[in-house]
Design a protein around this motif. Structure first.
Motif, PDB file in Angstrom:
ATOM      1  N   LEU A  63      13.613  16.759 -10.641  1.00  0.00           N
ATOM      2  CA  LEU A  63      13.812  15.606 -11.511  1.00  0.00           C
ATOM      3  C   LEU A  63      14.014  14.357 -10.662  1.00  0.00           C
ATOM      4  O   LEU A  63      14.863  14.330  -9.766  1.00  0.00           O
ATOM      5  CB  LEU A  63      15.020  15.832 -12.418  1.00  0.00           C
ATOM      6  CG  LEU A  63      14.877  16.990 -13.410  1.00  0.00           C
ATOM      7  CD1 LEU A  63      16.230  17.340 -14.011  1.00  0.00           C
ATOM      8  CD2 LEU A  63      13.883  16.642 -14.503  1.00  0.00           C
TER       9      LEU A  63
ATOM     10  N   THR B 108      12.589  23.173 -14.042  1.00  0.00           N
ATOM     11  CA  THR B 108      13.163  23.027 -12.714  1.00  0.00           C
ATOM     12  C   THR B 108      14.158  24.150 -12.468  1.00  0.00           C
ATOM     13  O   THR B 108      15.092  24.347 -13.263  1.00  0.00           O
ATOM     14  CB  THR B 108      13.827  21.636 -12.543  1.00  0.00           C
ATOM     15  OG1 THR B 108      14.427  21.544 -11.256  1.00  0.00           O
ATOM     16  CG2 THR B 108      14.853  21.351 -13.619  1.00  0.00           C
TER      17      THR B 108
ATOM     18  N   TYR C  73      22.257  21.279 -14.047  1.00  0.00           N
ATOM     19  CA  TYR C  73      20.836  21.498 -13.830  1.00  0.00           C
ATOM     20  C   TYR C  73      19.969  20.368 -14.388  1.00  0.00           C
ATOM     21  O   TYR C  73      18.776  20.294 -14.099  1.00  0.00           O
ATOM     22  CB  TYR C  73      20.392  22.848 -14.407  1.00  0.00           C
ATOM     23  CG  TYR C  73      20.401  22.958 -15.916  1.00  0.00           C
ATOM     24  CD1 TYR C  73      19.305  22.568 -16.678  1.00  0.00           C
ATOM     25  CD2 TYR C  73      21.509  23.478 -16.588  1.00  0.00           C
ATOM     26  CE1 TYR C  73      19.310  22.670 -18.055  1.00  0.00           C
ATOM     27  CE2 TYR C  73      21.525  23.580 -17.972  1.00  0.00           C
ATOM     28  CZ  TYR C  73      20.425  23.186 -18.696  1.00  0.00           C
ATOM     29  OH  TYR C  73      20.438  23.295 -20.059  1.00  0.00           O
ATOM     30  N   LYS C  74      20.549  19.475 -15.198  1.00  0.00           N
ATOM     31  CA  LYS C  74      19.795  18.343 -15.743  1.00  0.00           C
ATOM     32  C   LYS C  74      19.973  17.066 -14.917  1.00  0.00           C
ATOM     33  O   LYS C  74      19.427  16.021 -15.274  1.00  0.00           O
ATOM     34  CB  LYS C  74      20.211  18.071 -17.184  1.00  0.00           C
ATOM     35  CG  LYS C  74      19.824  19.179 -18.159  1.00  0.00           C
ATOM     36  CD  LYS C  74      20.176  18.825 -19.588  1.00  0.00           C
ATOM     37  CE  LYS C  74      19.781  19.960 -20.537  1.00  0.00           C
ATOM     38  NZ  LYS C  74      20.101  19.644 -21.940  1.00  0.00           N
TER      39      LYS C  74
ATOM     40  N   LEU D 209      25.984  15.339 -18.706  1.00  0.00           N
ATOM     41  CA  LEU D 209      24.929  16.344 -18.631  1.00  0.00           C
ATOM     42  C   LEU D 209      25.358  17.543 -17.783  1.00  0.00           C
ATOM     43  O   LEU D 209      26.150  17.381 -16.849  1.00  0.00           O
ATOM     44  CB  LEU D 209      23.661  15.737 -17.995  1.00  0.00           C
ATOM     45  CG  LEU D 209      22.974  14.594 -18.737  1.00  0.00           C
ATOM     46  CD1 LEU D 209      21.891  13.987 -17.855  1.00  0.00           C
ATOM     47  CD2 LEU D 209      22.387  15.066 -20.059  1.00  0.00           C
TER      48      LEU D 209
ATOM     49  N   HIS E  10      14.983  26.249 -15.450  1.00  0.00           N
ATOM     50  CA  HIS E  10      15.561  25.611 -16.642  1.00  0.00           C
ATOM     51  C   HIS E  10      14.541  24.693 -17.300  1.00  0.00           C
ATOM     52  O   HIS E  10      13.817  23.956 -16.622  1.00  0.00           O
ATOM     53  CB  HIS E  10      16.804  24.790 -16.275  1.00  0.00           C
ATOM     54  CG  HIS E  10      17.940  25.601 -15.738  1.00  0.00           C
ATOM     55  ND1 HIS E  10      18.737  26.384 -16.532  1.00  0.00           N
ATOM     56  CD2 HIS E  10      18.406  25.752 -14.469  1.00  0.00           C
ATOM     57  CE1 HIS E  10      19.658  26.979 -15.796  1.00  0.00           C
ATOM     58  NE2 HIS E  10      19.485  26.622 -14.536  1.00  0.00           N
ATOM     59  N   ASN E  11      14.486  24.712 -18.643  1.00  0.00           N
ATOM     60  CA  ASN E  11      13.666  23.774 -19.409  1.00  0.00           C
ATOM     61  C   ASN E  11      14.446  22.483 -19.626  1.00  0.00           C
ATOM     62  O   ASN E  11      15.548  22.510 -20.202  1.00  0.00           O
ATOM     63  CB  ASN E  11      13.279  24.369 -20.758  1.00  0.00           C
ATOM     64  CG  ASN E  11      12.406  25.600 -20.614  1.00  0.00           C
ATOM     65  OD1 ASN E  11      11.817  25.837 -19.558  1.00  0.00           O
ATOM     66  ND2 ASN E  11      12.320  26.389 -21.662  1.00  0.00           N
ATOM     67  N   VAL E  12      13.898  21.376 -19.176  1.00  0.00           N
ATOM     68  CA  VAL E  12      14.594  20.093 -19.256  1.00  0.00           C
ATOM     69  C   VAL E  12      13.675  19.069 -19.913  1.00  0.00           C
ATOM     70  O   VAL E  12      12.487  18.969 -19.566  1.00  0.00           O
ATOM     71  CB  VAL E  12      15.016  19.596 -17.855  1.00  0.00           C
ATOM     72  CG1 VAL E  12      15.713  18.238 -17.952  1.00  0.00           C
ATOM     73  CG2 VAL E  12      15.940  20.603 -17.186  1.00  0.00           C
ATOM     74  N   TYR E  13      14.213  18.297 -20.866  1.00  0.00           N
ATOM     75  CA  TYR E  13      13.464  17.242 -21.541  1.00  0.00           C
ATOM     76  C   TYR E  13      13.851  15.893 -20.932  1.00  0.00           C
ATOM     77  O   TYR E  13      15.007  15.460 -21.045  1.00  0.00           O
ATOM     78  CB  TYR E  13      13.747  17.252 -23.037  1.00  0.00           C
ATOM     79  CG  TYR E  13      13.381  18.567 -23.691  1.00  0.00           C
ATOM     80  CD1 TYR E  13      12.053  18.873 -23.975  1.00  0.00           C
ATOM     81  CD2 TYR E  13      14.355  19.511 -24.009  1.00  0.00           C
ATOM     82  CE1 TYR E  13      11.705  20.079 -24.562  1.00  0.00           C
ATOM     83  CE2 TYR E  13      14.019  20.722 -24.606  1.00  0.00           C
ATOM     84  CZ  TYR E  13      12.688  21.003 -24.870  1.00  0.00           C
ATOM     85  OH  TYR E  13      12.347  22.192 -25.452  1.00  0.00           O
TER      86      TYR E  13
ATOM     87  N   GLU F 224      16.098  13.136 -22.759  1.00  0.00           N
ATOM     88  CA  GLU F 224      17.534  13.364 -22.891  1.00  0.00           C
ATOM     89  C   GLU F 224      18.282  12.758 -21.698  1.00  0.00           C
ATOM     90  O   GLU F 224      19.345  12.154 -21.848  1.00  0.00           O
ATOM     91  CB  GLU F 224      17.802  14.858 -22.985  1.00  0.00           C
ATOM     92  CG  GLU F 224      19.254  15.224 -23.227  1.00  0.00           C
ATOM     93  CD  GLU F 224      19.469  16.723 -23.333  1.00  0.00           C
ATOM     94  OE1 GLU F 224      20.614  17.115 -23.624  1.00  0.00           O
ATOM     95  OE2 GLU F 224      18.501  17.480 -23.119  1.00  0.00           O
ATOM     96  N   ILE F 225      17.710  12.893 -20.495  1.00  0.00           N
ATOM     97  CA  ILE F 225      18.338  12.327 -19.300  1.00  0.00           C
ATOM     98  C   ILE F 225      18.215  10.811 -19.315  1.00  0.00           C
ATOM     99  O   ILE F 225      19.141  10.087 -18.939  1.00  0.00           O
ATOM    100  CB  ILE F 225      17.695  12.923 -18.035  1.00  0.00           C
ATOM    101  CG1 ILE F 225      17.730  14.453 -18.085  1.00  0.00           C
ATOM    102  CG2 ILE F 225      18.407  12.431 -16.775  1.00  0.00           C
ATOM    103  CD1 ILE F 225      16.916  15.122 -17.014  1.00  0.00           C
TER     104      ILE F 225
END
Length: 503
Positions: free
Chosen positions: A436, A399, A460-461, A457, A402-405, A408-409
């Motif tokens: 997201l 997104t 960006y997450k 967080l 950015h690489n987001v998992y 984790e959120i």
């Protein structure tokens, strides 16, 4: 010891002791052993199909089971564990066309099913495979005179399982006997099991967590309880005489209603991360129980373990614990191990993994790099030695660069008091690539959610949209159905209620 010897030992020493009960239909150890001998006698009389994909001796047959939790499963499933024969596990929840495709890809020597599964029976007939309906007199008629059970070879196949992985078409894998023998030795110690560990597992016996619980219990000489279909009153009756529960988190949550269960002292759960609100609820409902939360996969076996006591855990509660006994972990990227604390693909080394898929999985799922094996899950090893899951390869969301998992959120969301469940999805966005989206259970104002997430967080997450829903749609294995939820988002389904700032 091999399960064949264990069941015979219990049948001789304690013949009247309860072995398996399915919705009150019970088999003691003596009766179970005799039925295994009769089923073995019937199976060896069948014509033998040559199949190079599996390691089977000449006196073994491959039999398919699509009976769900019918009482006949109390004989059929232990037969694969205690005789030379191998079971092919067909999920009765699959569409009929899918069951037929699996049958055609690997034709068994016989199919055990229900009389209502007419499409499966017709498909078996077209392939010249006998179909035995276990809910009629056909099953008892099929059983032969008792025959001596021969020794089994640890390297032989005892089970053909299926996993959907990251695709809709199931991938088939064969599991050898030695891998579960090693697993049973490890889990007996890790879960503190004894001959008094009478176990209730309410889930489908076609799924690994319940089938493995059956094997654990029979090896110990304890009693295994399950129910034909989930009903809370039936579940509570089954729990009355058990000291242990084995269930995926969604079923564990469903059990936590009514009066607290003081007799339960051990709980084993897997299949999805145990969120903090469910951990609190389970601790209250089962006040004397230790809760063993393990992470693993059908292809890998056990990977890591976190044991939760009344007020503390053996590893950080938001992790999936530390490596299971006799298992080594490595976080790797492009064939090399990454630095501790960095994300990467989770690889394991031990003697519990399969060798590979029979078909499917060429571009996803299980693979090996030398002695290391993975199913493509992503994670990081923390500095205290615990493992944090971050998602699945291909499940990472990109997104705004950015690489987001998502996991984790989700972990951060479930730490917020009042949120009882959370899922994060990546939805296509015209400028960000993906945005997201958080789907929540629990009654917490949007402003409170955003302020709590901002503490936990980076910006960006943070999800850009939030929805509330009452219940997750679940897959047949009891996990939230992410594909269906994405469809609901695209269709603006009314079951997803948008959260807006207070005005």
């Amino acid at each position: 010891m091999p399960l064949r010897h264990a069941i015979e030992h219990h049948a001789r020493q304690r013949p009247d002791a309860l072995a398996v009960s399915i919705s009150g239909k019970a088999l003691d150890y003596a009766t179970l052993f005799q039925k295994l001998r009769r089923l073995h006698g019937a199976l060896v009389s069948l014509p033998h199909r040559h199949r190079g994909e599996l390691s089977l001796p000449s006196n073994a047959r491959l039999f398919a089971v699509s009976t769900g939790n019918h009482s006949a499963a109390a004989t059929l499933l232990p037969a694969a564990l205690a005789t030379p024969h191998a079971v092919m596990l067909l999920d009765p929840q699959w569409p009929a066309a899918l069951q037929q495709r699996m049958l055609a890809k690997l034709p068994p020597d016989v199919v055990f099913c229900l009389s209502t599964q007419t499409a499966l029976i017709e498909a078996a007939e077209r392939l010249s495979i006998p179909a035995i309906t276990v809910d009629t007199d056909a099953f008892e008629t099929f059983l032969a005179a008792p025959a001596d059970l021969p020794l089994t070879n640890p390297r032989d196949t005892f089970m053909v399982g299926f996993t959907s992985g990251t695709t809709s078409e199931p991938k088939a894998f064969a599991r050898a006997r030695h891998s579960w023998r090693a697993s049973l030795d490890a889990s007996r110690l890790a879960f503190a099991l004894t001959e008094q560990s009478h176990t209730f597992s309410p889930g489908p016996l076609a799924h690994g967590i319940s089938l493995y619980a059956l094997a654990e219990t029979l090896e110990l000489g304890a009693a295994f309880h399950t129910i034909e279909r989930f009903d809370l009153a039936d579940a509570h009756r089954a729990m009355e005489t058990t000291r242990r529960i084995v269930a995926v988190p969604s079923l564990l949550s469903a059990l936590c209603h009514g009066a607290s269960q003081e007799q339960v002292v051990e709980i084993t759960t897997a299949g999805a991360k145990l969120d903090p609100s469910l951990l609190t609820k389970a601790r209250d409902f089962f006040p004397r129980a230790r809760i063993h939360e393990y992470y693993g996969a059908s292809e890998l076996g056990f990977v890591s373990l976190n044991t939760h006591g009344r007020s503390s855990s053996s590893a950080p509660a938001n992790s999936v614990g530390r490596p299971f006994p006799h298992v080594e972990l490595s976080i790797r990227e492009n064939g090399a191990e990454v630095a501790q604390g960095n994300p990467g693909t989770i690889f394991v080394r031990g003697d519990l993994a399969i060798e590979g898929y029979l078909w499917g999985g060429r571009n996803s799922g299980f693979r090996r790099e030398g002695p290391w094996a993975t199913v493509g899950d992503l994670g990081k090893l923390n500095y205290d030695g615990s493992l944090t899951l971050l998602g699945r390869e291909g499940g990472m969301v990109i997104t705004a660069g950015h690489n987001v998992y998502p996991q984790e959120i989700e972990s951060a969301l479930t730490e917020i008091p009042g949120i009882t469940g959370a899922l994060v999805l990546g939805r296509t966005h015209h400028s960000r690539g993906q945005e997201l989206v958080a789907l929540l259970q629990g009654d917490v104002p949007l402003e409170e959610i955003r302020s709590q997430l901002a503490i936990r967080l980076p910006r960006y997450k943070l999800p850009r949209r939030f929805f509330r829903l009452a219940d997750w749609p679940l897959t047949s294995s009891g996990k939230p159905d992410r594909t269906m939820l994405l469809n609901w988002l695209e269709e603006k389904d009314v079951r997803l209620v948008p959260l807006h700032p207070a005005t």
